[in-house]
Design an enzyme around this catalytic site. Sequence first.
Site, PDB file in Angstrom:
ATOM      1  N   LYS A  90       0.671 -10.397  64.924  1.00  0.00           N
ATOM      2  CA  LYS A  90       1.639 -10.432  63.859  1.00  0.00           C
ATOM      3  C   LYS A  90       3.226 -10.421  64.413  1.00  0.00           C
ATOM      4  CE  LYS A  90       3.099 -11.504  59.240  1.00  0.00           C
ATOM      5  NZ  LYS A  90       3.069 -13.068  60.384  1.00  0.00           N
ATOM      6  N   GLN A 111       7.401  -5.496  68.509  1.00  0.00           N
ATOM      7  CA  GLN A 111       7.055  -5.236  67.432  1.00  0.00           C
ATOM      8  C   GLN A 111       5.330  -4.608  66.876  1.00  0.00           C
ATOM      9  OE1 GLN A 111       8.656  -8.571  66.021  1.00  0.00           O
ATOM     10  NE2 GLN A 111       7.011  -7.687  63.595  1.00  0.00           N
ATOM     11  N   LYS A 114       6.264  -1.215  65.557  1.00  0.00           N
ATOM     12  CA  LYS A 114       7.026  -1.797  64.233  1.00  0.00           C
ATOM     13  C   LYS A 114       5.767  -1.120  63.216  1.00  0.00           C
ATOM     14  CE  LYS A 114      10.258  -4.890  64.172  1.00  0.00           C
ATOM     15  NZ  LYS A 114      10.893  -6.187  64.194  1.00  0.00           N
ATOM     16  N   LYS A 126       4.699 -12.234  69.332  1.00  0.00           N
ATOM     17  CA  LYS A 126       5.643 -12.769  69.224  1.00  0.00           C
ATOM     18  C   LYS A 126       5.995 -14.134  69.454  1.00  0.00           C
ATOM     19  CE  LYS A 126       9.836 -12.138  67.216  1.00  0.00           C
ATOM     20  NZ  LYS A 126      10.375 -11.049  66.165  1.00  0.00           N
ATOM     21  N   GLY A 165       8.703 -16.456  60.316  1.00  0.00           N
ATOM     22  CA  GLY A 165      10.266 -17.183  61.033  1.00  0.00           C
ATOM     23  C   GLY A 165      10.295 -15.571  61.845  1.00  0.00           C
ATOM     24  N   ASP A 166      11.590 -16.257  62.269  1.00  0.00           N
ATOM     25  CA  ASP A 166      12.752 -15.120  63.523  1.00  0.00           C
ATOM     26  C   ASP A 166      13.612 -15.889  63.675  1.00  0.00           C
ATOM     27  OD1 ASP A 166      12.952 -12.335  64.777  1.00  0.00           O
ATOM     28  OD2 ASP A 166      13.541 -13.828  66.211  1.00  0.00           O
ATOM     29  N   THR A 210      13.684  -7.328  54.715  1.00  0.00           N
ATOM     30  CA  THR A 210      14.428  -6.912  55.960  1.00  0.00           C
ATOM     31  C   THR A 210      15.830  -6.232  55.904  1.00  0.00           C
ATOM     32  OG1 THR A 210      13.433  -8.783  57.587  1.00  0.00           O
ATOM     33  CG2 THR A 210      14.405  -7.415  58.534  1.00  0.00           C
ATOM     34  N   ASN A 241      19.565 -13.950  57.364  1.00  0.00           N
ATOM     35  CA  ASN A 241      19.427 -13.429  56.803  1.00  0.00           C
ATOM     36  C   ASN A 241      19.211 -12.495  56.554  1.00  0.00           C
ATOM     37  OD1 ASN A 241      17.943 -15.578  55.812  1.00  0.00           O
ATOM     38  ND2 ASN A 241      15.290 -15.522  56.311  1.00  0.00           N
ATOM     39  N   SER A 377       6.143  -9.477  55.315  1.00  0.00           N
ATOM     40  CA  SER A 377       4.873 -10.839  55.596  1.00  0.00           C
ATOM     41  C   SER A 377       3.844 -10.065  55.496  1.00  0.00           C
ATOM     42  CB  SER A 377       4.849 -11.050  56.932  1.00  0.00           C
ATOM     43  OG  SER A 377       6.168 -11.009  56.832  1.00  0.00           O
TER      44      SER A 377
HETATM   45  N1  GLU Z   1      10.619 -11.299  62.792  1.00  0.00           N
HETATM   46  C1  GLU Z   1      10.615 -10.988  62.064  1.00  0.00           C
HETATM   47  C2  GLU Z   1      10.431  -9.115  62.544  1.00  0.00           C
HETATM   48  O1  GLU Z   1      11.087  -8.871  63.565  1.00  0.00           O
HETATM   49  C3  GLU Z   1       9.125 -10.739  60.684  1.00  0.00           C
HETATM   50  C4  GLU Z   1       7.915 -11.335  61.356  1.00  0.00           C
HETATM   51  C5  GLU Z   1       7.007 -11.221  60.465  1.00  0.00           C
HETATM   52  O2  GLU Z   1       7.701 -11.022  59.088  1.00  0.00           O
HETATM   53  O3  GLU Z   1       6.015 -11.888  60.789  1.00  0.00           O
HETATM   54  O4  GLU Z   1       9.968  -8.508  62.125  1.00  0.00           O
END
Ligand code: GLU
Length: 445
Positions: A90, A111, A114, A126, A165-166, A210, A241, A377
């Site tokens: 994810k 990630q 996190k 990612k 997204g990112d 976020t 965002n 998410s």
């Molecule tokens: N891009 C965001 C992050 O850095 C969200 C990733 C997601 O929602 O999967 O955590």
Amino acid sequence: MHPYIAKTLDTVQQRNHSEPIFLQAVSEVIKTLNPILEEHPEIEDLNLLERMCEPERQIIFRVVWRGDDGKVHTTRGFRIEFSSVLGPYKGGLRFQPVVNMGVMKFLGFEQVFKNSLTGLNIGGGKGGAEFEPYGKSDDEVMRFCQAFMSELYRHIGQQRDVPAGDMGVGAREIGYLFGQYKRLTNRYEMGVMTGKSVSWGGSLARIEATGYGVIYFTQEMLKLRGDSVEGKRVIVSGAGNVATYAMKKLTDLGAKVIACSDITGTLYHEDGIDVGVIKHLAEVERKHISAYCERHHDAVFHEGKKVWGVPCDMAFPCATQNELEGDDAKELVDNGLQLICEGANMPCTPEAIEVFREAGILYGPAKAANAGGVAVSALEMQQNAGLERWTFQQVDEELQRIMHRIFEQCADCANKYATPEDYMAGANIAGFLRVGQAMISHGLI
Ligand code: GLU
């Protein structure tokens, strides 16, 4: 430093010597794990550290598309499937010209920890492409997204890998990507992507998540010192965002955001930034923040300047990696900074973090503070799986609970293994322990 940490750093360094940004992310995490190596000798026995620093799978692919100029372009696409030990991979997709393998791997690595901290069942991944959506027509962006998904679709799935997204990828891009996935697979697989538009399967409060989460984490840090955000003078970098909704929440809570920035420069508004205008510029007009001054004549725009020179009580780097360096940190501290909380991924360099640490500044590390986005998410996936649609309030309350739990884990691990308020060590250790325990349960794979 524990010899096993030194050995792992050495191996990772040799294996990834051309990717300094990835090495920075790895060393930031594993250097803080010293205290748990004594308590958990199985980490070394099972070589968990080295295993965690190597992505499970790295996909690089060619994306061929035709631009509005009639020319055929060849772009490089990536998906790093870093760890599936806690759930399907994810993590977001980033479209930006400076994207490369090192950037993708650093983001994928972050990630994993996190997502672990959210306590939810999501692994880490990612992806992205060296593509600039800014200034492109909708049609051109659509053709690019379709070409990108023509390869990516074979690697993803709602129980396999769930992109979102990112930077450079918002609801518009997610829509085009999802449309192509549906066409290629002939399946309306709602949970295959998150960050979808609310009208066709997205979650309310995902876009805010976020930025709001960063402020909920900030409130927790301040609460322990008997303080709050109310009345504080604040600066924020970034105008996407994360920055926009961090500014909105701060303003709602009675703080005064006096400056923000984007890649073109810094905007200063002593009366407090009008977040509605920033949001409109970013989401509707797709314009840089200098256009803000056309609506607020008393605001000042400083072209090419970073925001860190503006004296403030609290700073929120919400733009990009390594945007805040050692000298910026010194300037902030000299100007009376009390708190820094990261909205972007790894925005402070190691030198900057050291300056904050020495000055005793409250520091909220990204992998904990900005986990609200990916957490919502996961709530979007949950709503999709149950064919449900939660209210804004339901999602926001769940987000607050998750951010509270994340903070508690960071604080507990900081108290137990490092020093109180060392949320960086706390986040790394808490994130690591959950991933490590799951890896041990799954055996040698
Ligand atoms: N891009 C965001 C992050 O850095 C969200 C990733 C997601 O929602 O999967 O955590």
